[in-house]
Design a protein around this motif. Structure first.
Motif, mmCIF file in Angstrom:
data_model
loop_
_atom_site.group_PDB
_atom_site.id
_atom_site.type_symbol
_atom_site.label_atom_id
_atom_site.label_comp_id
_atom_site.label_asym_id
_atom_site.label_seq_id
_atom_site.Cartn_x
_atom_site.Cartn_y
_atom_site.Cartn_z
ATOM 1 N N UNK A 194 9.927 46.234 -0.826
ATOM 2 C CA UNK A 194 9.326 46.307 0.507
ATOM 3 C C UNK A 194 7.801 46.378 0.417
ATOM 4 N N UNK A 195 7.291 47.145 -0.521
ATOM 5 C CA UNK A 195 5.833 47.220 -0.718
ATOM 6 C C UNK A 195 5.284 45.852 -1.105
ATOM 7 N N UNK A 196 5.977 45.158 -1.993
ATOM 8 C CA UNK A 196 5.503 43.828 -2.386
ATOM 9 C C UNK A 196 5.603 42.838 -1.227
ATOM 10 N N UNK A 197 6.626 43.002 -0.397
ATOM 11 C CA UNK A 197 6.766 42.123 0.768
ATOM 12 C C UNK A 197 5.610 42.314 1.749
ATOM 13 N N UNK A 198 5.183 43.546 1.937
ATOM 14 C CA UNK A 198 4.076 43.816 2.840
ATOM 15 C C UNK A 198 2.755 43.263 2.308
ATOM 16 N N UNK A 199 2.666 43.064 1.014
ATOM 17 C CA UNK A 199 1.422 42.515 0.455
ATOM 18 C C UNK A 199 1.185 41.076 0.898
ATOM 19 N N UNK A 200 2.218 40.405 1.400
ATOM 20 C CA UNK A 200 2.056 39.033 1.886
ATOM 21 C C UNK A 200 1.061 38.970 3.043
ATOM 22 N N UNK A 217 -9.360 45.744 12.121
ATOM 23 C CA UNK A 217 -8.300 44.836 11.692
ATOM 24 C C UNK A 217 -7.959 45.037 10.216
ATOM 25 N N UNK A 218 -8.981 45.240 9.377
ATOM 26 C CA UNK A 218 -8.716 45.494 7.964
ATOM 27 C C UNK A 218 -7.985 46.826 7.800
ATOM 28 N N UNK A 219 -8.385 47.827 8.560
ATOM 29 C CA UNK A 219 -7.706 49.132 8.487
ATOM 30 C C UNK A 219 -6.233 48.985 8.902
ATOM 31 N N UNK A 220 -5.972 48.202 9.909
ATOM 32 C CA UNK A 220 -4.582 47.972 10.339
ATOM 33 C C UNK A 220 -3.789 47.273 9.249
ATOM 34 N N UNK A 221 -4.390 46.315 8.579
ATOM 35 C CA UNK A 221 -3.708 45.641 7.474
ATOM 36 C C UNK A 221 -3.365 46.618 6.349
ATOM 37 N N UNK A 222 -4.299 47.504 6.059
ATOM 38 C CA UNK A 222 -4.051 48.505 5.007
ATOM 39 C C UNK A 222 -2.923 49.438 5.431
ATOM 40 N N UNK A 223 -2.964 49.889 6.677
ATOM 41 C CA UNK A 223 -1.909 50.789 7.151
ATOM 42 C C UNK A 223 -0.543 50.119 7.143
ATOM 43 N N UNK A 224 -0.490 48.862 7.535
ATOM 44 C CA UNK A 224 0.784 48.128 7.513
ATOM 45 C C UNK A 224 1.273 47.985 6.077
ATOM 46 N N UNK A 225 0.356 47.748 5.148
ATOM 47 C CA UNK A 225 0.736 47.583 3.761
ATOM 48 C C UNK A 225 1.255 48.882 3.151
ATOM 49 N N UNK A 226 0.675 49.987 3.563
ATOM 50 C CA UNK A 226 1.124 51.284 3.038
ATOM 51 C C UNK A 226 2.522 51.605 3.556
#
Length: 83
Positions: A47-53, A73-82
């Motif tokens: 799941x973590x690797x999937x979010x890296x997409x 927007x970058x902060x949101x991407x980081x939060x989604x990835x975490x």
């Protein structure tokens, strides 16, 4: 209809189609790697690797398409990835 649209966007402007083929190829490779990873990893790790997409796509849009993202927007991407 569809064929006319395809002709006007791909054959009449091949440079634009080439620009889009680079991120499309990167996306394809990313998906292929995820299917391989799915067979070798546990569900949480996958799941973590999937979010890296999402992050990879955002980075490629900045590098290839010169897109600008805000700090929010970058902060949101980081939060989604975490997660």
């Amino acid at each position: 209809g569809l064929l006319r649209s395809y002709q006007s966007h791909v054959f009449e402007r091949p440079l634009d189609a080439l620009k889009m083929s680079v991120p499309a190829l990167a996306y394809f490779v990313s998906n292929a790697c995820q299917y391989i990873a799915l067979s070798h990893l546990s569900a949480p790790v996958f799941h973590v690797s999937y979010q890296s997409k999402l992050v990879f796509t955002a980075l490629m849009s900045v590098v290839i398409l010169s897109r600008k993202y805000t700090a929010v927007q970058w902060a949101c991407l980081v939060l989604i990835s975490i997660g």
